[in-house]
Design an enzyme around this catalytic site. Structure first.
Site, PDB file in Angstrom:
ATOM      1  CG  HIS A  68      -0.305  -0.042   2.543  1.00 20.17           C
ATOM      2  ND1 HIS A  68       0.075   1.090   3.237  1.00 20.17           N
ATOM      3  CD2 HIS A  68       0.027  -1.084   3.338  1.00 20.17           C
ATOM      4  CE1 HIS A  68       0.600   0.739   4.401  1.00 20.17           C
ATOM      5  NE2 HIS A  68       0.591  -0.584   4.487  1.00 20.17           N
ATOM      6  CG  ASP A  70      -2.949   3.727   2.422  1.00 18.71           C
ATOM      7  OD1 ASP A  70      -2.329   2.728   2.010  1.00 18.71           O
ATOM      8  OD2 ASP A  70      -3.903   3.661   3.215  1.00 18.71           O
ATOM      9  CG  ASP A 101       2.836   0.307   7.871  1.00 21.97           C
ATOM     10  OD1 ASP A 101       2.634  -0.441   6.900  1.00 21.97           O
ATOM     11  OD2 ASP A 101       1.983   0.519   8.747  1.00 21.97           O
ATOM     12  CD  GLU A 135      -2.878  -1.880   5.458  1.00 21.22           C
ATOM     13  OE1 GLU A 135      -2.910  -2.887   6.177  1.00 21.22           O
ATOM     14  OE2 GLU A 135      -2.423  -0.778   5.838  1.00 21.22           O
ATOM     15  CG  HIS A 350       0.828   3.152  12.427  1.00 26.05           C
ATOM     16  ND1 HIS A 350      -0.474   2.731  12.577  1.00 26.05           N
ATOM     17  CD2 HIS A 350       1.221   2.691  11.215  1.00 26.05           C
ATOM     18  CE1 HIS A 350      -0.854   2.049  11.510  1.00 26.05           C
ATOM     19  NE2 HIS A 350       0.168   2.006  10.670  1.00 26.05           N
TER      20      HIS A 350
END
EC number: 3.5.1.18
Length: 381
Positions: A68, A70, A101, A135, A350
């Site tokens: 992904h 995003d 990520d 995602e 994150h």
């Protein structure tokens, strides 16, 4: 090709602030690059979500990389040591939102494809990439929709590698070969609001729910198995009351989640929850949402090839695991015979100052290339 190409592509992707579901032309960049080595691109956009299916070859076996473009929001930018969308090398690491990520994984697979195709222009089977910009968000118009399209036309995947960050202490130390299912409930317990001094004229939903809550939290849902830990039940939110200290609330709102193994089913868990609530005489409304079924890839060719590639490149023995949250693998498994997740460290995903080790980047690309070679090269290597 030098080892810096993976790093440079990762930087180019990180520099695009593609906060979900915005792609910021990351997929366009990938398509342009892979077009040069014979990949055909098919855009499959739904709503605000951009998806792309890239494929080189028409025959089986199909080796697919899923990822992904995003990323999650940055959080307070002032707390970052460098701007989150200005990829920065510092202290042996690459910093930026999406570094772990999962833009580094995407970059590494693209450069692995470039080297592999240069070495094996007439390779067996097909190489594919399934990339989405949805995602990290609701995941409603992303991979799941692409899988529906592929499934409808009978396009299947033999081996799928999802590039989610999986390493714990060292690159390659963990491969995800399955994930637990996720089932959420939104429960409204009904009562009757009244003055706290006159409880006989009211029905306190907190009190009526308390015995059921105790049983739900103490219930053994299953014992797990050799691949999965026992199914877990967790309350995430409980809200009741008006804020006043002299009012019995008229309702109680509870949100909970199951992370369930292959020993339990969505239907079975629902039935057991309803039975417990009914047993305790709770008056309620309950809405369910299942965001993914549990899936498992048993040890086999893909896991063996990946573990060998990791051992040769990183010098570690990879552990097979099903721990952690959900990923888009839960959708792809419907059309993939074997599926694993394999990527860089998940230690900072994150977070503020998300990063990956610089020396892990060429290694990850080399791991992906070795996997391609063992699955698709003209001759076994």
């Amino acid at each position: 090709m030098t080892e810096t190409q993976s790093l440079e592509l990762a930087k180019a992707l990180i520099s695009r602030p593609s906060v979900t579901p915005d792609d910021r032309d990351c997929q366009k960049l990938l398509a342009e690059r892979l077009h040069k080595i014979g990949f055909a691109a098919e855009e499959l956009h739904f709503g605000d979500t951009k998806n792309i299916w890239l494929r080189r070859g028409t025959k089986a076996p199909v080796v697919c990389f899923a990822g992904h473009t995003d990323v999650v929001p940055t959080g307070p930018v002032e707390k970052w040591d460098s701007p989150p969308f200005e990829p920065t090398e510092r202290d042996g690491r690459l910093y930026g939102r999406g570094a772990a990520d999962m833009k580094t994984s995407i970059a590494c697979f693209v450069t692995a494809c470039e080297r592999f195709v240069a070495e094996h222009p007439d390779h067996q089977g097909s190489i594919a990439l399934l990339i989405t910009s949805d995602e990290e968000g609701d995941a409603l118009d992303g991979t799941t929709k692409v899988v529906d399209v592929l499934k409808a036309r009978g396009e299947l995947i033999d081996y799928c590698i999802v590039g989610e960050p999986t390493a714990v202490d060292k690159l390659g130390d963990m491969i995800k070969n399955g994930r637990r299912g996720s089932l959420s409930g939104s429960l409204t317990v009904k009562g009757k609001q009244g003055h706290i001094a006159y409880p006989h004229l009211a029905v306190n939903p907190i009190h009526t729910f308390a015995p059921a809550l105790l049983e739900l939290t103490q219930e053994i849902w299953d014992e797990g198995n050799e691949y999965f830990p026992p199914t877990s039940f967790q309350i995430s939110n409980i809200n009741g009351g008006t804020g006043a200290t002299n009012v019995i609330p008229g309702e109680l709102n509870v949100k909970f989640n199951f992370r369930f193994s292959t020993e339990s089913t969505e239907t079975g868990l629902k039935q057991r929850v309803h039975a417990i609530l009914d047993k305790h005489g709770v008056q309620y409304d309950l809405q369910w949402s299942c965001s993914g079924q549990p899936f498992l890839t048993h040890a086999g060719k893909l896991t063996d090839v990946a573990r060998t590639a990791i051992a040769e490149t990183c010098g570690v023995e990879a552990e097979l695991s099903t721990t952690g949250g959900t990923s888009d693998g839960r959708f792809i498994k419907a059309i993939a015979k074997e599926l694993i997740e394999l990527g860089p460290s998940n230690a900072t995903i994150h977070q503020i100052n998300e990063n990956v080790r610089l020396d892990d980047i060429p290694k990850l690309s080399a791991v992906y290339e070795r996997i391609l070679a063992r699955l698709l090269a003209e001759k076994a290597v």
